[in-house]
Design an enzyme around this catalytic site. Structure first.
Site, PDB file in Angstrom:
ATOM      1  N   GLY A 109       0.780  -1.292  -0.048  1.00  0.00           N
ATOM      2  CA  GLY A 109       0.192  -0.124  -0.243  1.00  0.00           C
ATOM      3  C   GLY A 109       0.850   1.271  -0.094  1.00  0.00           C
TER       4      GLY A 109
ATOM      5  N   ASN B 227       4.912  10.687 -10.819  1.00  0.00           N
ATOM      6  CA  ASN B 227       6.114  10.297 -11.719  1.00  0.00           C
ATOM      7  C   ASN B 227       5.665  10.669 -13.057  1.00  0.00           C
ATOM      8  OD1 ASN B 227       4.164   8.449 -12.705  1.00  0.00           O
ATOM      9  ND2 ASN B 227       4.745   6.756 -11.788  1.00  0.00           N
TER      10      ASN B 227
ATOM     11  N   GLY C 153      12.364   8.390 -12.682  1.00  0.00           N
ATOM     12  CA  GLY C 153      13.192   7.210 -13.088  1.00  0.00           C
ATOM     13  C   GLY C 153      14.583   7.211 -12.909  1.00  0.00           C
TER      14      GLY C 153
ATOM     15  N   GLY D 204      16.307  10.791 -12.407  1.00  0.00           N
ATOM     16  CA  GLY D 204      16.137  11.353 -11.084  1.00  0.00           C
ATOM     17  C   GLY D 204      15.058  12.038 -10.878  1.00  0.00           C
TER      18      GLY D 204
ATOM     19  N   ASP E 179       7.524   5.363  -3.550  1.00  0.00           N
ATOM     20  CA  ASP E 179       7.202   5.168  -2.239  1.00  0.00           C
ATOM     21  C   ASP E 179       8.327   5.538  -1.345  1.00  0.00           C
ATOM     22  OD1 ASP E 179       4.620   4.890  -2.609  1.00  0.00           O
ATOM     23  OD2 ASP E 179       4.788   2.564  -2.303  1.00  0.00           O
TER      24      ASP E 179
ATOM     25  N   SER F  73      11.938  -3.670   1.147  1.00  0.00           N
ATOM     26  CA  SER F  73      13.117  -3.033   0.459  1.00  0.00           C
ATOM     27  C   SER F  73      13.540  -1.696   1.176  1.00  0.00           C
ATOM     28  CB  SER F  73      12.977  -2.775  -0.746  1.00  0.00           C
ATOM     29  OG  SER F  73      12.157  -1.444  -0.917  1.00  0.00           O
TER      30      SER F  73
END
Length: 310
Positions: free
Chosen positions: A42, A187, A225, A228, A256, A295
């Site tokens: 989430g 993004n 991405g 940067g 996130d 991660s």
């Protein structure tokens, strides 16, 4: 920021069910996969984990079901030191997400079912108003209903907290919401959908950034991405380079990671550029590992990467 401290996050928790395979199956087709993992996910919850591991005091506002996935959510937040401001529902499940991960490239495709979090309304956010007002930074996304996001941003803005709006997954909403946003953090694909400007290059991101500013946002921070992130305001437009911390394993949690790190750094008083650079370092480490919340790097790892790149 007065007596306010830490980060308040409105968002959803879902159980991430990640399947690794060489490709997605077609309709009516069954294929063999090479891996499966279940973990906490989430966007909001992932951002909370990223911010907490980066050293911020974090409050997470949401709804979950009284089920096994809900128990996993509470255990995750307890382990990470995140304070939950969460309603438990008897008649709705905790959210879940199907995640396909390409075993070769790490690219992903996702289906999210918010479950209980889909029922979050403005009144639920009002119930958590004190936590929002006490935070230095407030961040929300679009996995819960937009009316709830709007209410959270309004409460935070009125209280003088820094407001971050991560419009993901992108959907249409009234432009007056941008006036509540100190930062909007899409993004490339989200920026394209929301501005009508195709964003594939830094110059195109600047054009999209101008549209966000015209709509009323304080600053556009567009993630690009490997290129940067573009920090674009009325006073500056600067590219924050991406960090390469090792081979890319999975990109699912990168956005996130960036948002959570950015919020944590702002809450500590970092400048917008410093905070964006910190977020980029958090994201750079996260993509070298599998999973979303699992991660997210610890603060010493981020500091070491930043130090190595001075």
């Amino acid at each position: 920021m007065g007596g306010r401290k830490g980060v308040a996050i409105l968002g959803i928790f879902v159980a991430d069910l990640a399947f690794r395979a060489g490709r997605l199956p077609g309709i009516g087709e069954t294929i063999a996969g090479s891996g499966f993992k279940m973990g906490p996910g989430g966007k909001g919850s992932n951002q909370a984990v990223a911010a907490a591991r980066a050293g911020a005091a974090v409050t997470f506002i949401s709804k979950i079901g009284r089920d096994e996935f809900g128990a996993n959510a509470l255990a995750t937040w307890k382990k990470e030191g995140i304070a939950p401001h969460v309603v438990k529902m008897d008649d709705q499940p905790t959210g879940a997400a199907f995640i396909y991960v390409n075993e070769i490239t790490g690219d992903n495709a996702i289906i999210v079912v918010p479950g209980a979090a889909a029922t979050i309304v403005a009144a639920d956010v009002d119930a958590a108003a004190e936590a929002i007002r006490n935070a230095a930074v407030f961040i929300t996304q679009l996995e819960q209903p937009v009316a709830a996001a709007r209410r959270g941003l309004a409460i935070a803005k009125q209280a003088g907290a820094v407001t971050i709006f991560n419009p993901a997954p992108a959907e249409r909403f009234d432009d007056d919401l941008y006036r509540l946003c100190d930062y909007v953090t899409p993004n490339e694909s989200e920026a394209t959908l929301l501005t009508g400007v195709e964003v594939k290059t830094v110059d195109e991101a600047r054009n999209a950034g101008d549209v966000f500013l015209k709509k009323g946002a304080g600053t556009a921070l567009i993630t690009l991405g490997e290129a940067g992130a573009l920090l674009h305001s009325r006073s500056q437009s600067v590219l924050v380079p991406a960090f390469k911390a090792g081979p890319v394993v999975e990109t699912t949690g990168a956005g996130d990671a960036f948002n959570g790190g950015f919020a944590a750094a702002l809450a500590e008083g970092a400048s917008p550029f410093e905070a964006a650079r910190f977020g980029a370092a958090v994201a750079g480490i996260s993509v070298t590992r599998a999973g979303t919340a699992p991660s997210m790097p610890a603060r010493p790892e981020v500091d070491a990467l930043l130090k190595a790149r001075v």
